[in-house]
Design a protein around this motif. Sequence first.
Motif, PDB file in Angstrom:
ATOM      1  N   THR A   1      17.532 -46.003 -70.350  1.00  0.00           N
ATOM      2  CA  THR A   1      18.577 -44.976 -70.367  1.00  0.00           C
ATOM      3  C   THR A   1      19.773 -45.550 -71.126  1.00  0.00           C
ATOM      4  OG1 THR A   1      19.715 -45.768 -68.389  1.00  0.00           O
ATOM      5  CG2 THR A   1      17.902 -44.242 -68.034  1.00  0.00           C
TER       6      THR A   1
ATOM      7  N   GLN B   1      21.587 -48.243 -69.199  1.00  0.00           N
ATOM      8  CA  GLN B   1      20.775 -49.469 -69.142  1.00  0.00           C
ATOM      9  C   GLN B   1      20.769 -50.174 -70.502  1.00  0.00           C
ATOM     10  OE1 GLN B   1      17.065 -47.791 -67.842  1.00  0.00           O
ATOM     11  NE2 GLN B   1      17.604 -47.816 -65.676  1.00  0.00           N
TER      12      GLN B   1
ATOM     13  N   SER C   1       8.288 -51.370 -55.918  1.00  0.00           N
ATOM     14  CA  SER C   1       9.239 -52.383 -56.378  1.00  0.00           C
ATOM     15  C   SER C   1       9.165 -53.698 -55.578  1.00  0.00           C
ATOM     16  CB  SER C   1      10.665 -51.841 -56.447  1.00  0.00           C
ATOM     17  OG  SER C   1      11.026 -51.215 -55.260  1.00  0.00           O
TER      18      SER C   1
ATOM     19  N   ASP D   1      15.202 -49.104 -59.907  1.00  0.00           N
ATOM     20  CA  ASP D   1      15.161 -47.777 -60.556  1.00  0.00           C
ATOM     21  C   ASP D   1      14.003 -47.691 -61.547  1.00  0.00           C
ATOM     22  OD1 ASP D   1      17.426 -46.998 -59.218  1.00  0.00           O
ATOM     23  OD2 ASP D   1      18.801 -47.281 -60.897  1.00  0.00           O
ATOM     24  N   ILE D   2      13.862 -48.735 -62.367  1.00  0.00           N
ATOM     25  CA  ILE D   2      12.803 -48.737 -63.396  1.00  0.00           C
ATOM     26  C   ILE D   2      11.434 -48.667 -62.723  1.00  0.00           C
ATOM     27  CG2 ILE D   2      11.690 -50.135 -65.202  1.00  0.00           C
ATOM     28  CD1 ILE D   2      14.534 -51.175 -65.928  1.00  0.00           C
ATOM     29  N   CYS D   3      11.252 -49.439 -61.659  1.00  0.00           N
ATOM     30  CA  CYS D   3       9.961 -49.406 -60.943  1.00  0.00           C
ATOM     31  C   CYS D   3       9.696 -48.010 -60.373  1.00  0.00           C
ATOM     32  CB  CYS D   3       9.941 -50.443 -59.823  1.00  0.00           C
ATOM     33  SG  CYS D   3       9.702 -52.121 -60.432  1.00  0.00           S
ATOM     34  N   MET D   4      10.676 -47.475 -59.663  1.00  0.00           N
ATOM     35  CA  MET D   4      10.472 -46.171 -59.022  1.00  0.00           C
ATOM     36  C   MET D   4      10.131 -45.103 -60.046  1.00  0.00           C
ATOM     37  SD  MET D   4      13.009 -45.776 -55.748  1.00  0.00           S
ATOM     38  CE  MET D   4      14.542 -45.836 -56.670  1.00  0.00           C
ATOM     39  N   LYS D   5      10.850 -45.112 -61.155  1.00  0.00           N
ATOM     40  CA  LYS D   5      10.631 -44.108 -62.216  1.00  0.00           C
ATOM     41  C   LYS D   5       9.204 -44.193 -62.769  1.00  0.00           C
ATOM     42  CE  LYS D   5      12.727 -42.656 -66.524  1.00  0.00           C
ATOM     43  NZ  LYS D   5      13.546 -43.140 -67.637  1.00  0.00           N
ATOM     44  N   ASN D   6       8.592 -45.355 -62.673  1.00  0.00           N
ATOM     45  CA  ASN D   6       7.261 -45.547 -63.253  1.00  0.00           C
ATOM     46  C   ASN D   6       6.172 -45.727 -62.195  1.00  0.00           C
ATOM     47  OD1 ASN D   6       7.676 -45.790 -66.351  1.00  0.00           O
ATOM     48  ND2 ASN D   6       9.373 -46.926 -65.431  1.00  0.00           N
ATOM     49  N   ASN D   7       6.465 -45.237 -60.996  1.00  0.00           N
ATOM     50  CA  ASN D   7       5.482 -45.303 -59.903  1.00  0.00           C
ATOM     51  C   ASN D   7       4.954 -46.704 -59.637  1.00  0.00           C
ATOM     52  OD1 ASN D   7       5.461 -42.497 -59.316  1.00  0.00           O
ATOM     53  ND2 ASN D   7       4.327 -42.200 -61.228  1.00  0.00           N
TER      54      ASN D   7
ATOM     55  N   GLN E   1       3.048 -48.993 -67.562  1.00  0.00           N
ATOM     56  CA  GLN E   1       3.776 -49.534 -66.400  1.00  0.00           C
ATOM     57  C   GLN E   1       4.140 -50.997 -66.617  1.00  0.00           C
ATOM     58  OE1 GLN E   1       0.748 -48.594 -63.454  1.00  0.00           O
ATOM     59  NE2 GLN E   1       2.189 -47.259 -62.371  1.00  0.00           N
TER      60      GLN E   1
ATOM     61  N   GLN F   1       7.185 -51.496 -68.639  1.00  0.00           N
ATOM     62  CA  GLN F   1       8.373 -51.179 -67.847  1.00  0.00           C
ATOM     63  C   GLN F   1       8.669 -52.275 -66.824  1.00  0.00           C
ATOM     64  OE1 GLN F   1      10.483 -48.597 -68.093  1.00  0.00           O
ATOM     65  NE2 GLN F   1       9.428 -47.571 -69.779  1.00  0.00           N
TER      66      GLN F   1
END
Lengths: 253, 253
Positions: A231, A234, A188, A179-185, B155, B158
């Motif tokens: 979040t 998290q 993963s 989730d963290i990777c996806m949210k920050n482009n 990034q 994160q």
Amino acid sequence: MIKVVLLGGGNVAHHLARVFINSTPVSLIQVFNRSIKSIEGLRGKVELIDDYNKIKKADIYIICVSDNAIEKVSSKLTIGEALVVHTSGSISMQVLNKHKKYGVFYPLQTFSKDRKISFNEVPIGLETSNKEDYIKLEKLAKAISTHIYSINSKQREQLHIAAVFVNNFVNHLYAIGDDICMKNNINSDILFPLIKETAHKIESMKPFEAQTGPARRGDNIILKKHLKKLTSNQQDIYKLLSNSITKKYGNKL
Amino acid sequence: MIKVVLLGGGNVAHHLARVFINSTPVSLIQVFNRSIKSIEGLRGKVELIDDYNKIKKADIYIICVSDNAIEKVSSKLTIGEALVVHTSGSISMQVLNKHKKYGVFYPLQTFSKDRKISFNEVPIGLETSNKEDYIKLEKLAKAISTHIYSINSKQREQLHIAAVFVNNFVNHLYAIGDDICMKNNINSDILFPLIKETAHKIESMKPFEAQTGPARRGDNIILKKHLKKLTSNQQDIYKLLSNSITKKYGNKL
């Protein structure tokens, strides 16, 4: 030749059916399921039935159904002198004690429908109501795996809890990382080598010794910095696990 | 040939030093550490120094020290037109902006002293203050790994948090699994195949899809049963992670 009847149609039942079909010392004579549809994938390889009256004579009957259905399936079986086992991590062997010979055959692995498992490396925990049957069950287990353990019902329940921590909860942490990777482009995939090394490392060192990271170091500055970026859910997990690590190593935050 | 000077004496510095020494396109000319003693293992393979005045000319200077020491080491470096990078997951690239050319070279892996790492598979996140230097730094990264990612400072922070979840916290869950096994006289090797399969599974399916277990199923009976068997600290973790899973999948407990 060990004659086996398998009862169940879920992931574990399918994996077991396939490995038994390919094992020379084992003769899988039938797979029973109340719905034939969900075991159609096995058609042509083994006899499929959905009627308790059609169950044939075998050496071992394996009840491989969800926990709350084990007793019901067991109650419908008339098997005389044969051995009946279930495959659950959390249900006592005693649930089968209406039969003369009973036990547990617990494969400790996470099974998915479309993922091949090298069964040879799957640990199997065995328990039987008497010693003689243990030898019989061990023979079956050895036909498909090299990792056989004698595990009583109390141990098995604890093992299942340990498995929840190292599989279910670990996978949930992978999901958070994803989730963290996806949210920050961030792709993963970048986490895979770290995830694999973390898993493989503990084969050569105890997880207690392998622990690293800000909580292990007692690095309060990083911890606070990280918490701000998460979040609320998290954050709760981050705080609780960090506190648990610092407690374990006697650090103070 | 890329001339490199490495500054630092910890685990990451040792692993980097070794891989650079064995890389043909790279010439590691010096390893600097304020204590020579902690880099003695590299003697004979590369020049070891503990004096900033003895630092030779190179193309890239890699500051591979603990987060809070990066700025101090950087302030003592006089390197003119050369590129200086640090290797930290959590420190901004800007901490090096007293230099003309600066950047970050972040290997995302867990390094232990006595464990060999196949560096070729270690993801390296790169960032530089200008495009030209990126090409230079990428050349260095490609000399030792096939997994190169362009990652900016936001990034990277994160990513470091994601790594805390999938490495530090995961390892802590392994430790809890190990504790539970030991307490119940179970050889904790029995968990290895499950741990490895859990890690490898997410290469072919998203962790969100791979999730299994009582919390995923909303199996309240098992959850309650498990909670009774845990220490207070384990209970807190079990509850929080189970709730987080059930929330994610819209189950109610």
